[in-house]
Scaffold this active site. Structure first.
Site, short mmCIF file in Angstrom:
data_model
loop_
_atom_site.label_atom_id
_atom_site.label_comp_id
_atom_site.label_asym_id
_atom_site.label_seq_id
_atom_site.Cartn_x
_atom_site.Cartn_y
_atom_site.Cartn_z
N ALA A 1 0.82 -1.23 0.04
CA ALA A 1 0.05 -0.19 0.20
C ALA A 1 0.90 1.10 0.03
O ALA A 1 2.00 1.20 0.45
CB ALA A 1 -0.77 -0.31 1.23
N PHE B 1 1.17 5.79 0.86
CA PHE B 1 0.93 6.57 2.05
C PHE B 1 -0.23 7.41 1.77
O PHE B 1 -0.40 7.73 2.97
CB PHE B 1 2.27 7.53 2.46
CG PHE B 1 2.49 8.86 1.47
CD1 PHE B 1 1.66 9.79 1.84
CD2 PHE B 1 2.94 8.74 0.29
CE1 PHE B 1 1.69 11.09 1.29
CE2 PHE B 1 2.91 9.97 -0.60
CZ PHE B 1 2.28 11.01 -0.17
N LYS C 1 1.54 -5.37 3.49
CA LYS C 1 2.50 -4.39 3.81
C LYS C 1 2.18 -2.96 3.68
O LYS C 1 1.95 -2.56 2.33
CB LYS C 1 3.80 -4.81 2.91
CG LYS C 1 4.93 -3.99 3.29
CD LYS C 1 6.18 -3.80 2.64
CE LYS C 1 5.91 -2.45 1.74
NZ LYS C 1 5.95 -1.34 2.50
N GLU D 1 5.41 2.25 4.91
CA GLU D 1 6.40 2.30 6.04
C GLU D 1 6.01 3.78 6.72
O GLU D 1 6.61 3.96 7.64
CB GLU D 1 7.84 2.01 5.71
CG GLU D 1 8.49 2.92 4.70
CD GLU D 1 8.11 2.63 3.19
OE1 GLU D 1 6.96 1.94 2.91
OE2 GLU D 1 8.56 3.09 2.40
N SER E 1 3.41 4.44 -6.64
CA SER E 1 4.12 5.11 -7.94
C SER E 1 4.31 4.00 -9.21
O SER E 1 4.29 2.89 -8.88
CB SER E 1 5.42 5.78 -7.45
OG SER E 1 6.16 4.78 -7.00
N CYS F 1 -4.33 10.39 -5.68
CA CYS F 1 -4.33 9.91 -6.96
C CYS F 1 -5.35 10.39 -8.13
O CYS F 1 -5.20 10.18 -9.15
CB CYS F 1 -4.18 8.44 -6.98
SG CYS F 1 -5.61 7.62 -6.58
P1 NAD Z 1 5.32 4.36 -3.30
O1 NAD Z 1 5.49 3.87 -4.81
O2 NAD Z 1 6.62 5.26 -3.22
O3 NAD Z 1 5.28 3.14 -2.38
C1 NAD Z 1 4.09 2.62 -2.30
C2 NAD Z 1 4.49 1.20 -1.95
O4 NAD Z 1 5.73 0.78 -2.49
C3 NAD Z 1 5.03 1.12 -0.39
O5 NAD Z 1 4.49 0.32 0.38
C4 NAD Z 1 6.74 1.16 -0.42
O6 NAD Z 1 7.29 0.66 0.45
C5 NAD Z 1 6.74 0.52 -1.62
N1 NAD Z 1 7.94 0.99 -2.75
C6 NAD Z 1 8.02 2.08 -2.96
N2 NAD Z 1 9.43 2.26 -3.43
C7 NAD Z 1 9.51 1.04 -4.18
C8 NAD Z 1 10.50 0.48 -5.14
N3 NAD Z 1 11.49 1.63 -5.74
N4 NAD Z 1 10.53 -0.86 -5.04
C9 NAD Z 1 9.65 -1.59 -4.57
N5 NAD Z 1 8.77 -1.06 -3.61
C10 NAD Z 1 8.67 0.01 -3.36
O7 NAD Z 1 4.01 5.43 -3.35
P2 NAD Z 1 3.67 6.34 -2.60
O8 NAD Z 1 4.73 7.74 -2.62
O9 NAD Z 1 3.45 6.02 -1.01
O10 NAD Z 1 2.15 6.96 -3.15
C11 NAD Z 1 1.93 7.77 -4.06
C12 NAD Z 1 1.79 7.46 -5.48
O11 NAD Z 1 0.69 6.51 -5.16
C13 NAD Z 1 1.35 8.56 -6.31
O12 NAD Z 1 2.01 8.19 -7.55
C14 NAD Z 1 -0.20 8.15 -6.51
O13 NAD Z 1 -0.57 8.65 -7.78
C15 NAD Z 1 -0.22 6.51 -6.38
N6 NAD Z 1 -1.43 6.52 -6.24
C16 NAD Z 1 -2.20 5.84 -7.23
C17 NAD Z 1 -3.51 5.10 -6.79
C18 NAD Z 1 -4.52 4.50 -8.07
O14 NAD Z 1 -5.38 4.04 -7.35
N7 NAD Z 1 -3.94 4.77 -9.07
C19 NAD Z 1 -4.10 5.69 -5.57
C20 NAD Z 1 -3.16 6.22 -4.57
C21 NAD Z 1 -2.20 6.55 -4.81
#
Ligand code: NAD
Length: 519
Positions: A170, A172, A196, A199, A249, A304
């Site tokens: 998930a 943040f 998960k 964090e 992301s 998002c």
């Molecule tokens: P993020 O990708 O940084 O983190 C999401 C999850 O992935 C976390 O649990 C994190 O620990 C893990 N993660 C982060 N970087 C990683 C990597 N390089 N390799 C593997 N795992 C990794 O996202 P965020 O900053 O927590 O959330 C914001 C993003 O989520 C924005 O881009 C937003 O548009 C997107 N989002 C999309 C939707 C949708 O339904 N399309 C909904 C909510 C958020």
């Protein structure tokens, strides 16, 4: 009873798991029905985004702990998948009531760790709760199909069956809603689940896990691990895990989609966005400007589905000064302060990134009509605040247009005609959400048919579908072929078994082997 348990084990005031006697509380793991201390030596600080104080520490779970969590899911699957569907439904009926009763406590924990305003945090819980309520209809949602008499004395029917252990990773920005998009749908179908959380905002998931346990979920049905890349890789690689739901992301989502798929798992990956609000000159001006401002700057733009891009068509271009005035009226403050409209961004890094994207617009020739970079919030000088920002004269090649900003920034483009606007929307790599503002039905119909975007609103700025539908996404915003919640969510978390049976009278017994394909 839940309140008593929560008071002793989890601080309802802050939503943190408070077992440690040290000054900074630590977040537990949830393994096999127990909230346990991690034995890890690696911890991550969690900050209150309004102050940047360290408010808790979250462990990076060890390999042994992650293995123990999946093993617990695997053991629990044997009994949970065989538990009657009515008994599973009862757990979810109790669960939805517990979430409802504790919405305010959940919201407090969200505001404390994520920063959004309390009212918005309650909305975060509410939209997740709706998915749990929908899950309570599982007795209808999981029905199979039947076709009697496909030939003489022969009937075919299908079962929808759970997959096994499923996992969710998930982001943040919605600490309640997105975990609730994930594990309730998986679990109600008879799967067991490894979650998960992000964090950066783990406490809300821990509260939700406690409530799920108190609703009667057997030990091991839901396990929670914490961590970053190692935990993600573990989930992508573990053979017992059959499906992964990811939201976050593009960088992480594409990686998880590829790695999980290569390992034979189903993966649904909801990713980034650049959502356009197309404003037609015939729109209801007052309504449109208010909707645009609310959807661009609410949750500090960290949704998002935030409407982060406006396309003003024809005469609507003259509405820009009024748009700026409305944005100026929003109050930037810590999320728990009365009257706050826009809270802080999640981290100083995020603030620096948002500010540099605003600067890039200026350097590439756009105009900054409202600049929130220097906003001061009394009493919260160390918070990650950026005030509402509006950048106009933006063109599709500028970095502030091509990149998802994920902050309280509205970029404004202009178009001569509806077709030009549709061309821009479809030319953008993302296809998450969009809205058109118009009073003309034919314009609305053309727009909804011609744009290649998952969620389309007509005079609805943030058209997140209710859970009887599914949350979709096209192009760069989604990987996979079955979406979150609704019918598609059920399909994602189940597989079909087809049974063809023949019961015939004795006098119709075959007299010799049938060696040709039956026709
Ligand atoms: P993020 O990708 O940084 O983190 C999401 C999850 O992935 C976390 O649990 C994190 O620990 C893990 N993660 C982060 N970087 C990683 C990597 N390089 N390799 C593997 N795992 C990794 O996202 P965020 O900053 O927590 O959330 C914001 C993003 O989520 C924005 O881009 C937003 O548009 C997107 N989002 C999309 C939707 C949708 O339904 N399309 C909904 C909510 C958020």
């Amino acid at each position: 009873a839940l309140r008593t348990v929560l008071k002793t084990k989890i601080s309802l005031k802050t939503g943190r798991m408070c077992y440690s006697s040290s000054s900074v509380p630590t977040i537990k793991l949830f393994i096999d029905g127990k909230f346990i201390d991690s034995k890890t030596s690696e911890w991550l600080d969690i900050h209150n985004p309004a102050t940047n104080e360290v408010i808790a520490r979250v462990p990076k779970a060890t390999q042994e702990e992650m293995v123990a969590a999946v093993d617990s899911c695997s053991r629990a699957f044997h009994t949970w998948s065989e538990t009657s569907i009515l008994a599973r439904q009862q757990v979810f009926l109790r669960y939805q009531q517990l979430i409802k009763d504790n919405t305010k406590e959940l919201a407090k924990s969200i505001t404390y760790e994520q920063g959004k305003t309390l009212a918005d945090a309650e909305g975060d819980v509410f939209r997740g709760l709706q998915v749990v309520e929908h899950a309570c209809s599982i007795t209808s949602l999981m029905l199979g199909e039947t076709l009697p008499s496909i030939t003489k004395d022969m009937d075919t029917f299908t079962y929808r069956l759970p997959l096994g252990v499923c996992a969710g990773i998930a982001p943040f920005n919605f600490p309640a809603m997105i975990p609730l998009w994930m594990f309730p749908m998986g679990l109600v179908c008879g799967n067991t689940y490894l979650l998960k959380p992000s964090e950066r905002v783990p406490s809300c998931s821990m509260l939700l896990a406690k409530m799920f346990q108190d609703a009667g979920a057997p030990d091991g049905t839901l396990n929670i691990i914490h961590g970053q890349h190692d935990a993600v890789n573990f989930i992508c690689d573990h053979l017992a895990i059959k499906a992964i739901s990811f939201v976050g992301s593009n960088q992480a989502g594409e990686y998880i989609y590829e790695r999980g798929s290569k390992n034979g798992k189903r993966v649904q990956s909801n990713m980034g966005a650049k959502n356009h609000g197309v404003v037609m000159p015939d729109a209801n001006k007052e309504n449109t400007l208010n909707q645009l401002v609310g959807a661009a700057f609410g949750a500090a733009g960290q949704r998002c589905m935030a409407l982060s891009t406006a396309i003003l068509v024809g005469e609507a271009r003259s509405w820009l000064p009024e748009l700026v005035e409305r944005a100026k009226s929003l109050r930037v403050n810590a999320g728990d302060q009365p009257g706050a409209d826009v809270g802080p961004l999640i981290s100083p890094q995020s603030k620096a990134r948002v500010c540099s994207l605003i600067q890039s617009g200026l350097e590439e020739g756009a105009d900054i009509l409202l600049d929130g970079r220097d906003v001061k919030v009394n009493g919260y000088e160390n918070g990650n605040f950026v005030g509402p920002t509006i950048i106009s004269n933006v063109t599709p090649k500028m970095k502030c247009y091509t990149e998802e900003i994920f902050g309280p920034v509205l970029v404004v483009l202009e178009a001569e005609t509806l077709d030009d606007a549709i061309g821009m929307v479809n030319g953008n790599p993302y296809g998450n959400g969009t809205a058109i503002f118009t009073t003309n039905g034919a314009t609305a119909r053309k727009y909804t048919h011609d744009v290649d975007v998952g969620q389309v609103g007509v005079n609805v700025p943030i058209p997140v579908p209710l859970p009887m539908f599914s949350f979709t996404g096209s192009r760069g915003s989604f990987r996979g072929d079955m979406n979150f919640y609704g019918k598609q969510g059920i399909h994602f978390y189940t597989q079909i078994k087809t049974v063809t049976s023949q019961w015939k009278a004795e006098d119709a017994t075959l007299k010799s082997p049938a060696v040709t394909m039956p026709t």
